[in-house]
Design a protein around this motif. Structure first.
Motif, short mmCIF file in Angstrom:
data_model
loop_
_atom_site.label_atom_id
_atom_site.label_comp_id
_atom_site.label_asym_id
_atom_site.label_seq_id
_atom_site.Cartn_x
_atom_site.Cartn_y
_atom_site.Cartn_z
N ALA A 195 31.94 -18.25 0.60
CA ALA A 195 30.65 -18.53 -0.04
C ALA A 195 29.53 -18.17 0.91
CB ALA A 195 30.57 -20.01 -0.39
N PHE A 196 28.45 -17.61 0.34
CA PHE A 196 27.30 -17.28 1.17
C PHE A 196 26.60 -18.56 1.63
CE2 PHE A 196 27.64 -13.30 -1.20
CZ PHE A 196 27.65 -12.43 -0.12
N LEU A 197 26.04 -18.51 2.82
CA LEU A 197 25.32 -19.65 3.36
C LEU A 197 23.98 -19.81 2.66
CD1 LEU A 197 26.04 -19.03 7.14
CD2 LEU A 197 27.35 -20.39 5.52
N ASN A 198 23.36 -20.96 2.83
CA ASN A 198 22.07 -21.21 2.21
C ASN A 198 21.03 -20.21 2.67
OD1 ASN A 198 19.37 -22.43 1.80
ND2 ASN A 198 20.59 -24.14 1.02
N GLN A 199 20.21 -19.69 1.76
CA GLN A 199 19.27 -18.64 2.09
C GLN A 199 18.11 -19.12 2.95
OE1 GLN A 199 18.07 -16.75 -1.55
NE2 GLN A 199 19.87 -15.45 -1.59
N SER A 200 18.04 -20.39 3.21
CA SER A 200 16.97 -20.89 4.05
C SER A 200 17.36 -20.93 5.51
CB SER A 200 16.56 -22.30 3.59
OG SER A 200 17.65 -23.20 3.72
N GLN A 201 18.44 -20.20 5.88
CA GLN A 201 18.85 -20.16 7.27
C GLN A 201 17.71 -19.62 8.13
OE1 GLN A 201 21.62 -20.97 8.89
NE2 GLN A 201 22.80 -21.70 7.14
N PRO A 202 17.61 -20.07 9.39
CA PRO A 202 16.53 -19.60 10.25
C PRO A 202 16.64 -18.11 10.50
CG PRO A 202 18.17 -20.82 11.52
CD PRO A 202 18.48 -21.04 10.07
N SER A 203 15.50 -17.52 10.79
CA SER A 203 15.43 -16.07 11.00
C SER A 203 16.02 -15.66 12.33
CB SER A 203 13.96 -15.65 10.95
OG SER A 203 13.80 -14.36 11.48
N ILE A 204 16.55 -14.45 12.35
CA ILE A 204 16.88 -13.80 13.61
C ILE A 204 15.86 -12.70 13.79
CG2 ILE A 204 18.56 -12.36 14.79
CD1 ILE A 204 20.74 -13.85 13.50
N SER B 219 27.51 -11.26 5.04
CA SER B 219 26.10 -11.51 5.32
C SER B 219 25.67 -12.81 4.66
CB SER B 219 25.25 -10.35 4.80
OG SER B 219 23.87 -10.63 4.92
N VAL B 220 24.67 -13.46 5.24
CA VAL B 220 24.15 -14.70 4.69
C VAL B 220 23.43 -14.46 3.37
CG1 VAL B 220 21.94 -14.62 5.89
CG2 VAL B 220 22.94 -16.83 5.31
N ASN B 221 22.91 -13.26 3.15
CA ASN B 221 22.17 -12.95 1.92
C ASN B 221 22.77 -11.75 1.21
OD1 ASN B 221 20.05 -14.96 2.12
ND2 ASN B 221 19.27 -13.77 3.86
#
Length: 566
Positions: free
Chosen positions: A69-78, A141-143
């Motif tokens: 499952a993809f992670l939450n889209q509010s993950q912090p930016s790189i 990818s997270v998104n």
């Protein structure tokens, strides 16, 4: 031929895919941007159904695509500002999921794209998920993309990029989806530009032995078109690969030992830059000393500098005659030594492929064959009938001096096809031998004189591992792959696969080799580039990227490690 040659694009019915994705999709509804939210429409006109059945792909691959499952889209930016905290793509990174800052695509941009494309775009979740999860890769990818667009012309591509640049929205070029290093991931979301509708042959110059094509045409489709003229395009990566993607990754395949890589077979390109400008990189002349070599700059740039819209390719005459030969050896070193000796003899072989005993065992188990489970070399010789036979005889003599045995060859079409099936079925056999597993496919290359040493050193490490590992090499040009099978639900196995990959890469680099002979960098190989090329080379790449793409919209998070700054 790269191991990805047998990873065809997954194509199932929409009902089958929906059934697989439904549980995962329910979990993601709180984070995924739906079609209603973006007020866009799914394209129905003039493009193929991506989920139609046309390739046999192990069901386990489809299931594994939904396992993570993809992670939450509010993950912090790189971002560059926090480069010191970055691990993804950094040195010695073993992270699996590529993170990225996410910003919602403006509705105004979606409206502009709908006008430009006449509804040839989609925000359907299944389509976006499919385009955001490479079908041949364990990278994730997270998104995923917010919208997938299908341009039909260079003019539309130019308008799309200009609009995305104005809104500073990421754009990810998408070809045949056969790459395996995460090239088409969308860690920041944005727009996926699928080039599959631009697949025409624009001009064929038989007397000049070149052809002008659009990027979405597959190399197999192109060769079907060229066959009637006695010509062919000699690059042979995965069967689903398209010409545009092949340029972007600087691919090659088993025939590279004779005809070179993509770099050697592209005469000219047309490229749309991030600001919408269209650049022609060269004329159709076979050689030129006119200015910077922009063609070679774009080849291998992996969509980070622009979108390829036209390619002029060098063609070859279809060989008059060919012979396929197979020979067995007691060790992979013996086999590699014969490959090196063959190349040193000056014989113009068109293919030299090596399969180790584990790979042969997998083929026997998967297909009911009774092949000798020992390291095996496969050759192809081309030319006149007399010349091809003479080459075969000389190589047989070379093999006999290096413990070679059971040397057999074939000249009849069906017999040759049957022998090459051994090579072409290699990866499928690995999946059959390890059901439910994913494949980590390595891709190192060294100067030819070091190949035997590298393979021998690697085999000791691979054989000592608890994972199923097979070796397949393009032994004529120093490029070899291992197929490391691991359970994607077992973190210990994944890290062991990573460890083996690290070992082979660093061994190759210690021999003045490369971390990738033909698969490209994407996200998977970024962590090795500083050791291979040096920080100065990476800073130069970053300056070029910054000059052509100041807003960093073109395939962000790929090729250049995130910690590089200048």
């Amino acid at each position: 031929m790269a191991l990805s040659s047998w990873l065809g694009r997954s194509r199932f019915s929409s009902k089958t895919v929906s059934a697989f994705l439904r549980p995962c999709r329910r979990k993601l509804q709180s984070t995924a941007k739906t079609a209603d939210e973006l007020t866009a429409v799914s394209t129905k006109k003039g493009r193929r159904n991506w989920w139609s059945s046309s390739a046999l792909v192990p069901l386990a691959m489809a299931a594994s695509a939904t396992t993570f499952a993809f992670l939450n889209q509010s993950q912090p930016s790189i971002s560059e500002s926090s480069a010191r905290d970055i691990t993804i793509g950094g040195k010695d990174s073993t992270e699996l999921v590529v993170k990225g800052e996410y910003n919602e695509v403006p509705k105004e941009l979606i409206s502009e794209l709908k006008i430009i494309l006449e509804d040839n775009l989609t925000t359907d979740y299944d389509e976006r998920y499919f385009h955001g999860k490479p079908q041949n890769s364990f990278h994730k990818s997270v998104n995923i993309p917010d919208v997938v667009v299908f341009p039909r012309s260079e003019e539309q591509v130019s308008k799309i990029l200009k609009s995305c640049n104005e809104y500073k929205v990421p754009i990810v070029p998408y070809g045949g989806a056969t790459s395996i290093e995460g090239h088409t991931l969308a860690p920041k979301g944005g727009v996926c530009i699928d080039m599959s509708l631009m697949k025409s042959v624009k001009a064929l110059h038989v007397e000049d032995m070149d052809v002008v094509v659009e990027p979405g045409i597959g190399w197999l489709e192109l060769n079907e078109h060229l066959e009637q003229y006695g010509l062919f395009f000699p690059l042979d990566p995965g069967p689903g690969a398209t010409i545009g993607g092949m340029c972007a990754t600087r691919c090659s395949g088993s025939l590279a030992v004779r005809y070179g890589t993509m770099r050697d077979n592209v005469i000219s390109l047309k490229v749309v830059l991030p600001n919408g400008d269209v650049v022609k990189t060269a004329s159709r002349a076979r050689k030129s000393a006119a200015g910077y070599d922009l063609t070679r700059l774009i080849i291998g740039s992996e969509g980070t500098l622009g979108v390829i819209t036209e390619v002029t390719l060098r063609l070859q005459k279809i060989p008059q005659h060919s012979v396929v030969a197979v020979c067995n050896f007691p060790t992979v070193k013996d086999a590699a030594d014969v490959a090196i000796a063959t190349m040193m003899s000056g014989i113009q072989v068109s293919r030299v492929e090596l399969l180790d005993e584990v790979q042969i065992r997998a083929l026997n188990m998967a297909n009911g064959k009774k092949l000798n489970e020992v390291p095996t070399l496969m050759f192809e010789f081309i030319g006149t009938e007399a010349y091809a036979r003479e080459q075969t005889r000389i190589v047989q003599e070379i093999a006999s001096k290096h413990n070679g045995s059971d040397f057999v060859f074939a000249e009849e079409p069906e017999a040759k096809k049957e022998l090459w099936k051994i090579r072409k079925e290699a990866l499928w056999a690995c999946y059959a031998m390890a059901p439910g597993h994913e494949a980590m496919i390595t891709d190192v290359c060294v100067p030819l004189s070091h190949l035997a040493e590298l393979i021998s050193r690697s085999k000791k490490e691979l054989d000592a591992s608890q994972l199923l590992c097979t070796v397949i090499a393009h032994a004529g040009d120093g490029n070899f792959h291992t197929c490391i099978m691991f359970d994607p639900t077992n973190e210990e196995q994944r890290r062991e696969a990573e460890r083996l990959n690290h070992f082979m890469v660093h061994s190759a680099l210690s021999m003045n080799g490369t971390c990738t002979g033909e698969h490209g960098v994407g996200t998977g190989k970024m962590k090795y580039l500083e050791k291979e090329l040096g920080i100065e080379a990476l800073q130069t790449m970053k300056r070029i990227k910054k000059a052509l793409d100041p807003n960093d919209i073109m395939n962000p998070g790929k090729l250049i490690p995130p910690h590089v700054c200048f």
